[in-house]
Design an enzyme around this catalytic site. Sequence first.
Site, short mmCIF file in Angstrom:
data_model
loop_
_atom_site.label_atom_id
_atom_site.label_comp_id
_atom_site.label_asym_id
_atom_site.label_seq_id
_atom_site.Cartn_x
_atom_site.Cartn_y
_atom_site.Cartn_z
N TYR A 78 48.91 74.84 41.99
CA TYR A 78 49.21 75.55 43.24
C TYR A 78 48.09 76.55 43.56
CZ TYR A 78 51.64 77.81 47.03
OH TYR A 78 51.97 78.28 48.27
N PHE A 130 35.83 72.07 73.83
CA PHE A 130 36.49 70.96 73.15
C PHE A 130 38.00 71.20 73.31
CE2 PHE A 130 38.45 68.64 69.68
CZ PHE A 130 37.99 67.38 69.99
N THR A 131 38.77 70.11 73.38
CA THR A 131 40.20 70.22 73.73
C THR A 131 40.95 71.23 72.86
OG1 THR A 131 40.57 68.30 72.32
CG2 THR A 131 40.31 67.88 74.67
N ASP A 221 30.93 75.39 65.59
CA ASP A 221 31.81 74.23 65.41
C ASP A 221 30.94 73.16 64.77
OD1 ASP A 221 33.24 71.89 65.56
OD2 ASP A 221 34.17 72.37 67.49
N LYS A 264 35.31 64.25 60.28
CA LYS A 264 34.17 63.65 60.98
C LYS A 264 32.99 63.53 60.00
CE LYS A 264 36.96 64.75 64.53
NZ LYS A 264 36.90 66.00 65.24
N ARG A 388 37.77 60.35 78.15
CA ARG A 388 37.30 61.73 78.10
C ARG A 388 36.91 62.12 79.52
NH1 ARG A 388 39.95 64.07 74.58
NH2 ARG A 388 39.28 64.13 72.44
N PHE A 455 46.55 64.32 77.06
CA PHE A 455 45.96 62.99 76.86
C PHE A 455 46.55 62.26 75.66
CE2 PHE A 455 43.38 64.37 73.28
CZ PHE A 455 43.28 65.74 73.50
C1 LIG Z 1 37.84 66.83 66.11
C2 LIG Z 1 37.23 68.08 66.59
C3 LIG Z 1 37.86 69.32 66.44
C4 LIG Z 1 39.27 69.46 65.91
O1 LIG Z 1 39.41 69.02 64.63
P1 LIG Z 1 40.73 68.27 64.08
O2 LIG Z 1 40.38 67.97 62.68
O3 LIG Z 1 40.96 67.07 64.93
O4 LIG Z 1 41.86 69.24 64.19
C5 LIG Z 1 37.19 70.45 66.85
N1 LIG Z 1 35.96 70.38 67.40
C6 LIG Z 1 35.33 69.21 67.59
C7 LIG Z 1 33.98 69.18 68.22
C8 LIG Z 1 35.94 68.02 67.20
O5 LIG Z 1 35.32 66.86 67.41
#
Ligand SMILES: *Cc1c(COP(=O)(O)O)cnc(C)c1O
Length: 463
Positions: A78, A130-131, A221, A264, A388, A455
Amino acid sequence: MTEKQKRRKSWAEPYKIKMVELLKMTSREDRLSAIGQAGYNTFLLRSEDVYIDLLTDSGTSAMSDRQWSGLMMGDEAYAGSRNFYHLIETVEKYYSYKYTVPTHQGRGAEHILSQIMINRGDYIPGNMYFTTTRLHQELAGGTFVDVIIDQAHDPADTHPFKGNVDFAKLDALVEKVGAKKIPYVCIATCVNMAGGQPISMANLRQLRRWCDEHKIPIVHDMTRLAENAFFIQQREDGWSEKSVAEIAFEICSLTDIATMSAKKDPMVNIGGFLAMNDRNLYERACNMVVVYEGLHTYGGMAGRDMEALAIGITESVHDDHIRARVGQVEYLGRKIAEAGVPIVKPVGGHAVFLNARSFLPHIPQEQFPAQALSAAIYVQSGVRSMERGAVSAGRNKDTGENYMPKLELVRLTLPRRVYTQAHMDVTAEGVIEVFENAGEVRGLRFTYEPEVLRFFQARFEPV
Ligand SMILES: *Cc1c(COP(=O)(O)O)cnc(C)c1O
């Protein structure tokens, strides 16, 4: 090496395949029925009904044998898991950040960061939104302000660094609201919404100076850092002799705080983190993470997942890896563009973006041409892509009006190390076939519209 020789070099994969996943082949009738049931939203398709899944590169990459064996080395204590320490050492070694807070994925990090840094009434400039990032800024009471260069909003402009910041826009914001109302500048590497477009080192260095002058920190980011580093190596003067790992480290060193969606670049199925150099901020983040994610030594992750992530980070910044990764995206983009299909140029690091406005000039933006195109490509070929454009952009939180972004795009996103060159050929053929019969594609209207991040779950019918 001359430019020409560089281009002629193959992007062939620095790995071989050891295990395969069998796919179901479907007929056009099957796919017509599936897309109808999914309300013309590719997010609502069952993955079983998809042949080549280019919805996203998020969590869909293939892990290496080393990463898989890392899973067996999970220390599921933990508190104080061995894998946590491996992860934070790896983050510091490759990305420079001293303190790391694991989260379940990128948006977990964005949530914590937004809550501890943003006050109601603040403004957060960024190189395009970004969303999930913008939503967390808004939920914390902030307002996102786009400060990316104008060229980023023009799909035909071939600027090599469309992720760059426009300093006139930053200056104008400070003039208008004052530096005190800006808790940080948010910079994405290889800007997703702009088409996977990089920021240059020169621009980032200038931003560092600007932020020092105004005493504003930089949040990075870093979701697609390695791809950005590769573009700097390929395109920016003075960097061609540096490795991708060195460039990636340098980028991170120019920033103060980072959010990472580890699904990613670092090729794990789930995970993320918030990283920073400021001890005080780290302590505040730890206080938040225990409320929303888990103890600060695992956040939202299992020990085994932190291990696979640490290994994935080391693989993600390898020159051979990233050259093949971006090379495959370029291969698909070139093949589609050569047939006259309008795409965002230059081809980005993780995806080929189709320009739905010029692909389907007969469909007005109010009828969501990108959403319609994405559905049509699925029906034609079994390839799943993502909208998009206006659907992703959502509505203005104050006026309730639909945002109508200049970029109305369909994204064909390549998971890392998953598909072959023949899959790319089939994808290109499918897109080109839809292009040749573009007049048959009809616009869409909502039959169900969720309130946030619409979306993901929205449903549509043909107009
Ligand atoms: C995917 C993404 C996020 C969010 O990350 P999640 O792992 O999907 O929560 C933030 N910024 C960018 C540029 C992304 O492509």
